[in-house]
Design an enzyme around this catalytic site. Sequence first.
Site, PDB file in Angstrom:
ATOM      1  N   ASP A  10     -48.245  -3.308 -71.527  1.00  0.00           N
ATOM      2  CA  ASP A  10     -47.903  -2.989 -72.915  1.00  0.00           C
ATOM      3  C   ASP A  10     -49.025  -2.148 -73.499  1.00  0.00           C
ATOM      4  O   ASP A  10     -50.197  -2.533 -73.438  1.00  0.00           O
ATOM      5  CB  ASP A  10     -47.751  -4.264 -73.751  1.00  0.00           C
ATOM      6  CG  ASP A  10     -46.473  -5.008 -73.415  1.00  0.00           C
ATOM      7  OD1 ASP A  10     -45.576  -4.387 -72.829  1.00  0.00           O
ATOM      8  OD2 ASP A  10     -46.376  -6.200 -73.737  1.00  0.00           O
ATOM      9  N   ASP A 129     -32.642  -6.234 -72.667  1.00  0.00           N
ATOM     10  CA  ASP A 129     -33.260  -7.514 -73.046  1.00  0.00           C
ATOM     11  C   ASP A 129     -32.120  -8.489 -73.323  1.00  0.00           C
ATOM     12  O   ASP A 129     -31.469  -8.412 -74.368  1.00  0.00           O
ATOM     13  CB  ASP A 129     -34.123  -7.349 -74.300  1.00  0.00           C
ATOM     14  CG  ASP A 129     -35.366  -6.511 -74.036  1.00  0.00           C
ATOM     15  OD1 ASP A 129     -35.821  -6.473 -72.881  1.00  0.00           O
ATOM     16  OD2 ASP A 129     -35.881  -5.895 -74.988  1.00  0.00           O
TER      17      ASP A 129
END
Length: 251
Positions: A10, A129
């Site tokens: 990330d 997701d």
Amino acid sequence: MAIRVIPCLDVKDGRVVKGVNFVGLRDAGDPVELAAEYGRLGADEVTFLDISASTEGRATTREMVTRCAETVFVPLTVGGGVRGVDDVDVLLRAGADKVGVNTAAIAHPGMIDEVADRFGNQVIVLSVDARREPDRPSGFGVTTHGGTRSAGLDAVEWACQAVERGAGEILLNSMDADGTADGFDIEMIEAVRAAVDVPLIASGGAGKVADFVEAARAGVDAVLAASVFHYHTLTIAQIKDGLRHAGFEVR
């Protein structure tokens, strides 16, 4: 085909966030150093998720992608905040091999067609997701905003639609399993695997070598993880050894 092992980082404003504690690196927040380290340790690809909120942050990430492409010799996927063809163009020019799309594609599915028509299916990784939603036909629903909002879509139906439109790969992330280290959501993987024929990447929930083997048995082409690598719970070599021992080809 060999099962690919993919660490995920990330990135915010050009820096890696979430704990990453490689001993011996000058700065565990530098994505280029980390990507190079993962490359040395046997990663087949590296995925960056840009979570910068600002335009300046995204520009910094683009510079990072350029530096990365010059020093890291494994394929690079960059996702996060990709809103259309122009964003994809910028990232590919910066040196990304593939670009991840997620929320914008849910809002404007035609974006997948546009990107595929212009750059080819192979550059588009659709990130899904998903979490268990019993009222959906498949039992799995698509979420947005880090799993906090339902997109009102069935996860398997969305994956099929995206592939028809030109997505070259599906990154399936279980929001229920994510961060638990209890294993991937195998039922979800099997449901999507049965419905699409493009490469499928499993994400969310890995904690031990057996979890990666189980995902491979469920039919994935690649396994993606973050914290097990960042916190040295497992090494890429251990995962590949486990897969090899279970009869799977690895690079």
